[in-house]
Every structure is written in C-alpha cells, then in structure tokens.
Design a protein around this motif. Structure first.
Motif, PDB file in Angstrom:
ATOM      1  N   ILE A 111      33.948 -66.905  69.091  1.00 49.23           N
ATOM      2  CA  ILE A 111      35.339 -67.223  69.175  1.00 49.23           C
ATOM      3  C   ILE A 111      36.373 -66.818  68.329  1.00 49.23           C
ATOM      4  CG2 ILE A 111      36.910 -69.207  69.480  1.00 49.23           C
ATOM      5  CD1 ILE A 111      34.470 -70.470  71.011  1.00 49.23           C
ATOM      6  N   GLU A 112      36.120 -66.893  66.808  1.00 50.23           N
ATOM      7  CA  GLU A 112      37.034 -66.703  66.349  1.00 50.23           C
ATOM      8  C   GLU A 112      37.306 -65.141  65.928  1.00 50.23           C
ATOM      9  OE1 GLU A 112      37.621 -67.221  61.264  1.00 50.23           O
ATOM     10  OE2 GLU A 112      35.937 -68.027  62.068  1.00 50.23           O
ATOM     11  N   TYR A 114      37.296 -63.106  68.672  1.00 52.25           N
ATOM     12  CA  TYR A 114      38.220 -62.779  69.734  1.00 52.25           C
ATOM     13  C   TYR A 114      39.512 -63.501  69.388  1.00 52.25           C
ATOM     14  CZ  TYR A 114      34.325 -61.008  72.277  1.00 52.25           C
ATOM     15  OH  TYR A 114      33.262 -60.100  72.432  1.00 52.25           O
ATOM     16  N   GLN A 115      39.768 -64.547  68.758  1.00 55.98           N
ATOM     17  CA  GLN A 115      41.137 -65.120  68.536  1.00 55.98           C
ATOM     18  C   GLN A 115      41.808 -64.361  67.722  1.00 55.98           C
ATOM     19  OE1 GLN A 115      39.604 -68.953  67.269  1.00 55.98           O
ATOM     20  NE2 GLN A 115      40.512 -69.915  68.980  1.00 55.98           N
ATOM     21  N   GLN A 116      41.141 -63.596  66.566  1.00 54.02           N
ATOM     22  CA  GLN A 116      41.780 -62.789  65.646  1.00 54.02           C
ATOM     23  C   GLN A 116      42.320 -61.661  66.299  1.00 54.02           C
ATOM     24  OE1 GLN A 116      38.797 -62.124  62.781  1.00 54.02           O
ATOM     25  NE2 GLN A 116      38.988 -63.890  61.652  1.00 54.02           N
ATOM     26  N   PHE A 119      42.995 -63.085  71.559  1.00 56.65           N
ATOM     27  CA  PHE A 119      42.603 -63.957  72.880  1.00 56.65           C
ATOM     28  C   PHE A 119      42.537 -65.446  72.637  1.00 56.65           C
ATOM     29  CE2 PHE A 119      40.589 -59.846  73.580  1.00 56.65           C
ATOM     30  CZ  PHE A 119      40.334 -59.858  75.117  1.00 56.65           C
ATOM     31  N   GLU A 120      43.061 -66.061  73.779  1.00 54.98           N
ATOM     32  CA  GLU A 120      43.107 -67.361  73.587  1.00 54.98           C
ATOM     33  C   GLU A 120      42.233 -68.296  74.370  1.00 54.98           C
ATOM     34  OE1 GLU A 120      46.998 -68.364  75.422  1.00 54.98           O
ATOM     35  OE2 GLU A 120      46.407 -67.572  77.227  1.00 54.98           O
ATOM     36  N   LEU A 121      41.925 -69.447  74.030  1.00 55.65           N
ATOM     37  CA  LEU A 121      40.663 -70.259  74.933  1.00 55.65           C
ATOM     38  C   LEU A 121      41.560 -70.785  76.027  1.00 55.65           C
ATOM     39  CD1 LEU A 121      39.640 -72.713  71.673  1.00 55.65           C
ATOM     40  CD2 LEU A 121      38.545 -70.392  72.648  1.00 55.65           C
ATOM     41  N   GLN A 134      32.498 -69.504  76.016  1.00 60.13           N
ATOM     42  CA  GLN A 134      33.859 -70.075  76.210  1.00 60.13           C
ATOM     43  C   GLN A 134      34.728 -68.887  76.737  1.00 60.13           C
ATOM     44  OE1 GLN A 134      35.732 -72.987  74.994  1.00 60.13           O
ATOM     45  NE2 GLN A 134      37.215 -71.970  76.548  1.00 60.13           N
ATOM     46  N   MET A 136      37.871 -66.987  77.814  1.00 59.61           N
ATOM     47  CA  MET A 136      39.060 -66.714  76.730  1.00 59.61           C
ATOM     48  C   MET A 136      39.868 -65.610  77.577  1.00 59.61           C
ATOM     49  SD  MET A 136      37.474 -66.371  72.935  1.00 59.61           S
ATOM     50  CE  MET A 136      38.963 -66.641  72.124  1.00 59.61           C
ATOM     51  N   MET A 138      43.589 -62.714  77.157  1.00 58.34           N
ATOM     52  CA  MET A 138      44.731 -62.097  76.564  1.00 58.34           C
ATOM     53  C   MET A 138      45.595 -61.651  77.507  1.00 58.34           C
ATOM     54  SD  MET A 138      44.768 -58.469  74.516  1.00 58.34           S
ATOM     55  CE  MET A 138      44.059 -59.077  72.732  1.00 58.34           C
TER      56      MET A 138
END
Length: 304
Positions: A111-112, A114-116, A119-121, A134, A136, A138
């Motif tokens: 998750i981290e 992809y967030q970097q 992307f958002e949850l 999860q 995600m 973008m």
C-alpha cells in the motif's frame, strides 16, 4: 547494478517469460493456486517486462478498463526501482489512451509503495486468492476526457439525458450498471420509451448487464418485469466478481455513436456525454467482451 530496461511485451511473443516470473512470485512464493494465476484477460491486456541485461526480472499488465495487475518483481531486484519503473509505463500508457483513472488491488504490504506513486485508498479491504488486498485508485486527469462533455443539462437531469439517448437509438442499447440504478432506469419516462423502442422494429434490443443483483432482489424493478416478458428483446446478465473488479465506470451506449458514462452508482450527477463515434464504438466493443463472460442472474429468476 546494470541499467534496467522496460519493454512492452506482446502476450503472443513473451508469454513464456511473463508467466515464468508470475509463477515464481505468485505460485511458488505466495502460494496462489496456479489455476487462479492465469486468466482470460492476459491475451488482450497490455504487458510490460523489465530486463536486467538479458534476464527478465519483472512484469505488470494494464487492462483496457484501467486496471493494473499482476505486478511481479523477482526477489533479488526488489527495492531497486523496478516496480516503480513498470508502474510508470502503465501510467504513461493510460494517459496516452485518455484513460481517466487507474485502479488496482494492492497487497497490504505494498500500500505505501502505491501511495508514494500517487494512488489513494478506496473502499474496504478484500481477499484475493486468500491474500488481503486494498482497492486503490489514481485519477490521471480531473478534466474531462477528450471527446466528452459534462453538459449542464446532463448533470442537472441525467435521467432526462438517458431518455434522450434511448430516443435517439435506432437498433441496440447497451446498459452496463451496478444494479440498474433506479434514478436512470426505473423512471416512468425511460420505461415508456424502452417499451416503444423494443416494439419499434423487430430485432431492437436493450442489453442489460449488472454487477450486483441484491438491490434488485430487495426492491422491485420494473425493467425486470419487461425482461421477463420480452427475454429476447431485453436480455439481462450478471458479471462475476472476477470481471467486475476494476469496473469503476458504468455506461449506456446507443448503437455506436452516443454514450453516457458515470463513475459509480452514487455519482450519476457526474455523468459525461460523448457523441464521438470512435469512442462510443470502443465502449460498445468493451461491453460485448464483458457480455460474453456474463451469465443470466439465476437468483433473480423468481423476480423476472
């Protein structure tokens, strides 16, 4: 470490290398059942391979609907920028195609990462092949896609826009929805023109494809009555969970020249309209591909 190169890998040419990497990572390492690792999307997806010198070390794929998946990097090459490079090729490809948003199911440990990358949850966590994931997303471009318009009248009254599209359809209307959203497909005007449409010419058809039949079991829907009475003219099918994942955009397309899309069942007021034939034709073809995998919703038999 030598330079990493990324190449677009046609399934017909690189199938052996693509599947070898995925088998090592998903089947051998993560214990995903081998039967679940390959699917019918591989032949039509866009794939990339990462190479270290001449060794294939990583892969990812992009589906036509903007879903990224099968990201796999061999253990010795992780945390070295390979996954990021593969992902960036997906993003660039999607932008070039005018795809509005990307979606993926991230394993929890990733998750981290992809967030970097932006992307958002979205939504709850879920299990895939027994592994926690999860959803995600973008958003690539908050502006309207090329060829689309968000007319004030459309967003103020999307139900009227749906009726207008139906009235201007000559032969076939395709509806891909979560569960035949009532505000669009259960109002008296749409139902009246649907009745007129299927009686206008022999062979006129309204194809109904849904993702979830539970709301239709809980609340009576008049289109189900019409489908029961005119099974050939108004067939209904449901997609399996495996095919609905990534289906974040719903739409109705008339013939091959007019189209309305909306991002999900609670965002109908964010609908967009398109009358570019090539775009509408792409949506029709996408619908037809999914339709081949959809099945009659047996749980709705008592209801229609």
């Amino acid at each position: 470490m030598k330079t990493i190169t990324i190449v677009k890998a046609a399934w017909s040419e690189y199938q052996q290398q693509l599947t070898a990497i995925r088998h090592m990572v998903f089947v051998n390492e993560q214990k995903v059942p081998e039967a679940l690792e390959l699917d019918e999307f591989d032949t039509t997806a866009t794939h990339w391979l990462a190479f270290h010198d001449t060794e294939a070390i990583g892969t990812v794929r992009l589906l036509d609907n903007g879903t990224i998946g099968r990201m796999a990097v061999l253990p010795p090459y992780r945390r070295k920028g390979v996954g990021k490079a593969l992902l960036q090729h997906c993003i660039n490809e999607a932008k070039d195609r005018g795809i509005a948003s990307l979606h993926l199911g991230a394993q929890i440990h990733a998750i981290e990462f992809y967030q970097q990358q932006g992307f958002e949850l979205i939504g709850p966590r879920f299990l895939d092949a027994g592994i926690a994931h999860q959803h995600m997303r973008m958003t690539l471009n908050p502006m309207l896609r090329r060829g689309f318009t968000a007319e004030i009248n459309l967003q103020a009254n999307p139900a009227r826009a749906a009726v207008d599209l139906l009235k201007n359809t000559r032969w076939e209307l395709r509806i891909f929805s979560h569960s035949l959203e009532n505000s669009l497909y259960a109002n008296e005007h749409f139902l009246r023109y649907a009745h007129e449409f299927i009686h206008r010419h022999q062979g006129n058809t309204i194809f109904l494809m849904i993702c979830d039949e539970m709301p239709l079991r809980e609340h009576h829907h008049p289109l189900l009555d019409m489908s029961r009475e005119w099974k050939t003219a108004i067939p209904i099918r449901k997609l399996s969970i495996g095919h609905t994942f990534g289906a974040k955009e719903f739409f109705m397309v008339g013939d091959e020249d007019k189209l309305i899309t909306y991002p999900h069942q609670s965002a109908i007021n964010n609908a967009e309209y398109c009358s570019v034939e090539s775009i509408a034709r792409d949506y029709r073809e996408s619908f037809d591909r999914l339709w081949r995998h959809a099945k009659p919703p047996l749980s709705l038999k008592p209801f229609y």
